[in-house]
Design an enzyme around this catalytic site. Structure first.
Site, PDB file in Angstrom:
ATOM      1  N   CYS A 259      55.719  25.274   2.277  1.00  0.00           N
ATOM      2  CA  CYS A 259      55.836  24.834   3.677  1.00  0.00           C
ATOM      3  C   CYS A 259      55.063  23.517   3.794  1.00  0.00           C
ATOM      4  CB  CYS A 259      55.321  25.906   4.639  1.00  0.00           C
ATOM      5  SG  CYS A 259      53.574  26.301   4.464  1.00  0.00           S
TER       6      CYS A 259
ATOM      7  N   ASN B 265      50.649  24.997   3.871  1.00  0.00           N
ATOM      8  CA  ASN B 265      50.268  26.111   2.976  1.00  0.00           C
ATOM      9  C   ASN B 265      49.131  26.955   3.554  1.00  0.00           C
ATOM     10  OD1 ASN B 265      48.941  26.679  -0.368  1.00  0.00           O
ATOM     11  ND2 ASN B 265      50.622  27.736   0.589  1.00  0.00           N
TER      12      ASN B 265
ATOM     13  N   CYS C  57      50.132  28.814   6.704  1.00  0.00           N
ATOM     14  CA  CYS C  57      50.841  29.786   7.560  1.00  0.00           C
ATOM     15  C   CYS C  57      52.066  30.359   6.857  1.00  0.00           C
ATOM     16  CB  CYS C  57      51.256  29.160   8.891  1.00  0.00           C
ATOM     17  SG  CYS C  57      49.863  28.605   9.915  1.00  0.00           S
ATOM     18  N   ARG C  58      53.192  29.629   6.870  1.00  0.00           N
ATOM     19  CA  ARG C  58      54.461  30.220   6.436  1.00  0.00           C
ATOM     20  C   ARG C  58      54.550  30.502   4.942  1.00  0.00           C
ATOM     21  NH1 ARG C  58      57.906  25.575   8.985  1.00  0.00           N
ATOM     22  NH2 ARG C  58      56.018  24.557   8.268  1.00  0.00           N
ATOM     23  N   SER C  59      54.191  29.534   4.102  1.00  0.00           N
ATOM     24  CA  SER C  59      54.389  29.796   2.661  1.00  0.00           C
ATOM     25  C   SER C  59      53.443  30.865   2.104  1.00  0.00           C
ATOM     26  CB  SER C  59      54.374  28.503   1.829  1.00  0.00           C
ATOM     27  OG  SER C  59      53.165  27.818   1.947  1.00  0.00           O
TER      28      SER C  59
ATOM     29  N   ASP D 102      57.729  26.285  12.697  1.00  0.00           N
ATOM     30  CA  ASP D 102      56.327  26.228  12.321  1.00  0.00           C
ATOM     31  C   ASP D 102      55.474  26.942  13.374  1.00  0.00           C
ATOM     32  OD1 ASP D 102      53.807  25.601  11.502  1.00  0.00           O
ATOM     33  OD2 ASP D 102      54.346  23.564  10.887  1.00  0.00           O
TER      34      ASP D 102
HETATM   35  P1  4NP Z   1      52.463  25.770   7.731  1.00  0.00           P
HETATM   36  O1  4NP Z   1      51.849  25.409   9.161  1.00  0.00           O
HETATM   37  O2  4NP Z   1      53.244  24.562   7.267  1.00  0.00           O
HETATM   38  O3  4NP Z   1      53.349  26.933   8.005  1.00  0.00           O
HETATM   39  O4  4NP Z   1      51.279  26.112   6.846  1.00  0.00           O
HETATM   40  C1  4NP Z   1      51.071  24.268   9.416  1.00  0.00           C
HETATM   41  C2  4NP Z   1      49.711  24.305   9.279  1.00  0.00           C
HETATM   42  C3  4NP Z   1      48.936  23.201   9.562  1.00  0.00           C
HETATM   43  C4  4NP Z   1      49.551  22.046   9.990  1.00  0.00           C
HETATM   44  C5  4NP Z   1      50.920  21.994  10.116  1.00  0.00           C
HETATM   45  C6  4NP Z   1      51.679  23.099   9.816  1.00  0.00           C
HETATM   46  N1  4NP Z   1      48.785  20.908  10.305  1.00  0.00           N
HETATM   47  O5  4NP Z   1      49.350  19.901  10.742  1.00  0.00           O
HETATM   48  O6  4NP Z   1      47.558  20.924  10.129  1.00  0.00           O
END
Ligand code: 4NP
Length: 153
Positions: free
Chosen positions: A8, A11, A13-15, A123
């Site tokens: 994702c 790294n 949340c989703r992945s 997201d």
């Molecule tokens: P992920 O979510 O891609 O599912 O891990 C996010 C976590 C942090 C951020 C963006 C997406 N960020 O911009 O910090």
């Protein structure tokens, strides 16, 4: 050995949810020795950070621990280390192919393209809806697992 990398943006949340949900499915099916499952982000923004607490709590609701996972950043050497690179959304696919300088062996997939309801996994960092994220990821992981089982037959 089937080597799977969930990807994702951050790294956190989703992945990681994908990584630990698929590990749980594989474990329940007594197929742990057949798989290597990891996750990484296309951005280095969260590098070294633990799984975001709301993602961690959602996994714990389902009895799944992600203890010991810290964010990693995708790099070009990951391409040869894995068989399946599973992205959460189209934007990830674009970023992954940029980092890998292409996808010559067709290893990059969007997770929900294994289901009969293909779409991006939003997201949750922005939507704050970790329940929908979990449900999407579970559907994708179950469909991917069925796909692999058919290939193994
Ligand atoms: P992920 O979510 O891609 O599912 O891990 C996010 C976590 C942090 C951020 C963006 C997406 N960020 O911009 O910090």
């Amino acid at each position: 050995m089937i080597k799977v990398l969930f990807v994702c943006l951050g790294n956190i949340c989703r992945s990681p949810m994908g990584e630990f949900v698929l590990k749980d499915i594989v474990k329940r099916n007594n197929m742990e020795e057949l798989f290597i499952i990891k996750s990484a982000g296309t951005s280095n923004e969260e590098l070294g950070n633990p799984v975001y607490y709301l993602a961690k709590e959602k996994l714990m609701e389902h009895g799944i621990s992600c203890e010991g996972k810290y964010a990693e950043t995708l790099n070009i050497f990951d391409y040869d280390k894995y068989d399946y690179i599973l992205a959460m959304e189209r934007k990830n696919v674009v970023d992954i192919k940029r980092i890998f300088e292409g996808d010559i062996n067709n290893k990059v997939y969007r997770l929900l393209d294994f289901t009969n309801d293909p779409h991006d996994i939003k997201d949750p960092w922005y939507t704050r809806d970790f329940e929908s994220t979990y449900e999407d990821i579970l559907k994708g992981c179950l469909a991917f697992f069925e796909y692999i089982k058919l290939k193994l037959e």
